[in-house]
Design a protein around this motif. Structure first.
Motif, PDB file in Angstrom:
ATOM      1  N   ARG A  45       0.940  -1.080  -0.136  1.00  0.00           N
ATOM      2  CA  ARG A  45       0.127  -0.204   0.045  1.00  0.00           C
ATOM      3  C   ARG A  45       0.888   1.420  -0.054  1.00  0.00           C
ATOM      4  O   ARG A  45       2.128   1.208   0.315  1.00  0.00           O
ATOM      5  CB  ARG A  45      -0.850   0.087   1.303  1.00  0.00           C
ATOM      6  CG  ARG A  45      -0.201  -0.142   2.529  1.00  0.00           C
ATOM      7  CD  ARG A  45      -0.975  -0.115   3.669  1.00  0.00           C
ATOM      8  NE  ARG A  45      -0.547  -0.199   5.111  1.00  0.00           N
ATOM      9  CZ  ARG A  45       0.005   0.755   5.707  1.00  0.00           C
ATOM     10  NH1 ARG A  45      -0.231   2.090   5.078  1.00  0.00           N
ATOM     11  NH2 ARG A  45       0.751   0.807   6.725  1.00  0.00           N
ATOM     12  N   LEU A  46       0.140   2.501  -0.689  1.00  0.00           N
ATOM     13  CA  LEU A  46       0.944   3.706  -0.514  1.00  0.00           C
ATOM     14  C   LEU A  46       0.907   4.139   0.895  1.00  0.00           C
ATOM     15  O   LEU A  46      -0.110   4.240   1.672  1.00  0.00           O
ATOM     16  CB  LEU A  46       0.281   4.507  -1.521  1.00  0.00           C
ATOM     17  CG  LEU A  46       0.922   4.338  -3.186  1.00  0.00           C
ATOM     18  CD1 LEU A  46       0.209   5.242  -4.010  1.00  0.00           C
ATOM     19  CD2 LEU A  46       2.184   4.193  -3.221  1.00  0.00           C
ATOM     20  N   THR A  47       1.964   4.704   1.342  1.00  0.00           N
ATOM     21  CA  THR A  47       2.234   5.686   2.623  1.00  0.00           C
ATOM     22  C   THR A  47       2.403   6.957   2.493  1.00  0.00           C
ATOM     23  O   THR A  47       2.219   7.661   3.309  1.00  0.00           O
ATOM     24  CB  THR A  47       3.215   4.657   3.261  1.00  0.00           C
ATOM     25  OG1 THR A  47       4.493   4.915   2.845  1.00  0.00           O
ATOM     26  CG2 THR A  47       2.843   3.531   3.602  1.00  0.00           C
ATOM     27  N   ARG A  48       2.922   7.454   1.299  1.00  0.00           N
ATOM     28  CA  ARG A  48       3.262   8.701   1.159  1.00  0.00           C
ATOM     29  C   ARG A  48       3.453   9.185  -0.075  1.00  0.00           C
ATOM     30  O   ARG A  48       4.058   8.268  -1.188  1.00  0.00           O
ATOM     31  CB  ARG A  48       4.610   9.037   1.998  1.00  0.00           C
ATOM     32  CG  ARG A  48       5.205  10.454   2.074  1.00  0.00           C
ATOM     33  CD  ARG A  48       6.358  10.658   2.993  1.00  0.00           C
ATOM     34  NE  ARG A  48       6.882  12.061   3.055  1.00  0.00           N
ATOM     35  CZ  ARG A  48       7.890  12.486   2.439  1.00  0.00           C
ATOM     36  NH1 ARG A  48       8.644  11.685   1.659  1.00  0.00           N
ATOM     37  NH2 ARG A  48       8.284  13.567   2.454  1.00  0.00           N
ATOM     38  N   LEU A  54       6.317   8.286  -5.166  1.00  0.00           N
ATOM     39  CA  LEU A  54       5.258   7.631  -4.325  1.00  0.00           C
ATOM     40  C   LEU A  54       6.264   6.598  -3.521  1.00  0.00           C
ATOM     41  O   LEU A  54       7.183   6.030  -4.077  1.00  0.00           O
ATOM     42  CB  LEU A  54       4.577   7.046  -5.207  1.00  0.00           C
ATOM     43  CG  LEU A  54       3.852   7.583  -6.378  1.00  0.00           C
ATOM     44  CD1 LEU A  54       2.940   6.916  -7.267  1.00  0.00           C
ATOM     45  CD2 LEU A  54       3.094   8.956  -6.052  1.00  0.00           C
ATOM     46  N   THR A 101      -5.045   8.102  -3.674  1.00  0.00           N
ATOM     47  CA  THR A 101      -5.704   7.958  -2.326  1.00  0.00           C
ATOM     48  C   THR A 101      -4.652   7.302  -1.698  1.00  0.00           C
ATOM     49  O   THR A 101      -3.906   6.528  -1.819  1.00  0.00           O
ATOM     50  CB  THR A 101      -7.144   7.487  -2.152  1.00  0.00           C
ATOM     51  OG1 THR A 101      -6.863   6.070  -2.598  1.00  0.00           O
ATOM     52  CG2 THR A 101      -8.132   8.100  -2.917  1.00  0.00           C
ATOM     53  N   PRO A 102      -4.797   7.847  -0.238  1.00  0.00           N
ATOM     54  CA  PRO A 102      -3.868   7.103   0.921  1.00  0.00           C
ATOM     55  C   PRO A 102      -4.180   5.886   0.983  1.00  0.00           C
ATOM     56  O   PRO A 102      -5.267   5.438   0.931  1.00  0.00           O
ATOM     57  CB  PRO A 102      -3.980   8.034   2.082  1.00  0.00           C
ATOM     58  CG  PRO A 102      -4.741   9.467   1.712  1.00  0.00           C
ATOM     59  CD  PRO A 102      -5.436   9.032   0.394  1.00  0.00           C
ATOM     60  N   GLY A 103      -3.021   4.861   1.026  1.00  0.00           N
ATOM     61  CA  GLY A 103      -3.472   3.305   1.211  1.00  0.00           C
ATOM     62  C   GLY A 103      -3.669   2.783   0.183  1.00  0.00           C
ATOM     63  O   GLY A 103      -4.340   1.578   0.089  1.00  0.00           O
TER      64      GLY A 103
END
Length: 479
Positions: A45-48, A54, A101-103
């Motif tokens: 998942r994306l954290t930042r 990214l 989006t976050p996450g």
């Protein structure tokens, strides 16, 4: 279902050879079964999101591999791993990430790298997937315009059964390269006569904005005696792509050309990839024994793309805002061109270098000058006088010319340059009438011959002059 061999019977058997053969068959059966299965999907998942970069956690991927990021509403975007820190991956997207989006879920692309099998070979699944990280090359690309990922953007339909090649190649041993011994006719009198270029030479075209750089490139694309022309339009304005193809390159030039376009609005990763892809196409034709002309516009935009990526992942700036990796990337790209092995093909490359504010000491210009085999400098002053092509023969040089022309021809070139330089230095005195004829015999000769000298260096965009004619006219000017 895989049936297990009767272990107890095998152990009690008095035939160890049969026991070994049964276990080998069992392992081979397991390997074949595993080759047709798909591994469990691992996601992160994306954290930042920080500017262009990214950050993701979860998957453990090597640098250069690709993954897919979910944007919601069944939209996805591809990204490439450009670095890591501890368990965090630094990703660079291939396109716009509006709506991120976050996450957001990050799924590794299982086809972006090969999975070795038990015996060290690649499984059938990985063999089928290797093509996903390769790019179309070969004869099917002639006359086409592609983006940095090898997708046609010219509206002529998909590529029909192209060959496939890797984006990067193993460098050629410098001792295996054929020397530069053959003249390349570029059809431009000032270059043929004063800055003779050889097959396999790498030249830089140094110019500011608006001095006729694109027109000169188009003339070389139409008139150069090369079997294949590969044009890389890297980081230029989108309007210039169509203009270069339709108006400057023309139908004749396009028929034997492949154009790779990664305009200024492309992500920096795509600009880097576009330059590497254009070079890969040229390498493929060279390996087939063809003489290739590679035109890349521009090397400066390539360096700027690498600067954007390096600064985004935290690399410290060094020279005028350029991180050290920029100066490491330039020779890696340039050294892929040149002559192949003895008796093979060649890549003669022209890289444009933008000199901001006509500053020849720009760090990219200075670095490019050191790794190229010569440079052609376009002068804004000449362009403002209507002198086209605006080649400053005093500031330009071809480092391979000594191996291409005889001593007598080189003496004529030196004499021509001396006359041109002598007149240029005394131009102001002559224009105001401060020079008295007869006080300097060499300057008097330069004044008398200057109309012919200037006429020799100028050339119409629709005019082509071959190498032999360029040499003959040079002798006529000095006679």
């Amino acid at each position: 279902m895989i049936s297990l061999p009767p272990l107890q019977a095998s152990l009690n058997s008095t035939h160890p050879k049969k026991y070994s053969e049964r276990w080998s068959a069992y392992l081979q059966n397991c390997e074949e079964s595993l080759s047709f299965t798909d591994p469990l999907a691992v996601s992160g998942r994306l954290t930042r999101v920080a500017g262009l970069v990214l950050e993701a956690v979860g998957p453990r991927l090597p640098v250069g591999s690709t993954c897919t990021i979910s944007l919601g509403n069944e939209r996805t975007v591809a990204a490439e791993v450009v670095g890591f820190s501890d368990h965090r991956l630094f990703l660079m997207p291939h396109e716009d990430v509006f709506g991120l989006t976050p996450g957001a879920v990050v799924t590794p692309d299982q086809t972006s790298f090969s999975v070795p099998s038990l015996n060290g070979k690649h499984s059938k699944r990985s063999k089928r997937s290797d093509r996903s990280r390769q790019f179309p090359v070969g004869e099917r690309l002639l006359g086409r315009v592609l983006d940095a990922q090898g997708n046609p953007i010219d509206g002529l339909g998909p590529l029909i059964e192209p060959e496939w090649g890797s984006l990067y190649s193993t460098p050629i041993n410098p001792l295996d390269r054929a020397p530069i011994k053959q003249v390349l006719d570029v059809g431009i009198r000032a270059i043929n006569g004063m800055l003779t270029v050889g097959k396999g030479q790498r030249m830089g075209l140094f110019a500011g904005s608006g001095v006729g750089k694109s027109v000169l490139l188009g003339m070389m694309a139409r008139y150069t005696e090369a079997e294949v022309i590969v044009v890389g339009l890297i980081g230029e304005r989108g309007r210039e792509v169509k203009e270069f193809i339709e108006e400057i390159l023309g139908e004749d030039g396009r028929a034997r050309s492949v154009v790779v376009a990664a305009p200024a609005d492309s992500p920096p990763l795509m600009r880097l990839q576009g330059a590497a892809y254009a070079t890969s196409i040229a390498e493929h034709f060279r390996d087939e024994g063809k003489n290739v002309l590679l035109i890349m516009d521009s090397l400066t935009r390539y360096a700027m793309a690498q600067r954007e990526i390096a600064l985004a992942i935290g690399e410290p700036p060094a020279t005028k805002g350029y991180p050290p990796s920029v100066f490491a990337k330039l020779p890696q790209l340039v050294e892929r061109t040149g002559n192949g092995k003895e008796g093979g093909g060649s890549i003669t490359a022209f890289y444009t270098v933008l000199t901001e504010g006509d500053d020849q000491q720009d760090p990219i210009a200075d670095s490019a000058r050191a790794i190229l085999d010569g440079h052609v400098v376009l002068s804004r002053g000449l362009a403002e006088q209507g002198h086209y092509p605006a080649i400053d023969v005093e500031a330009s040089i071809s480092r391979a010319m000594n191996q291409l022309v005889s001593e007598s021809e080189f003496a004529k070139i030196r004499e021509f340059k001396q006359l041109y330089s002598r007149y240029s230095r005394a131009r102001d005195l002559i224009s105001v009438g401060a020079y008295s004829p007869g006080s300097d015999p060499q300057l008097d000769r330069a004044i008398a011959l200057f109309p012919q000298v200037e006429g020799y260096l100028q050339q119409n965009i629709r005019e082509s002059t071959n190498y032999t004619e360029s040499r003959r006219r040079l002798v006529e000017v000095l006679s």
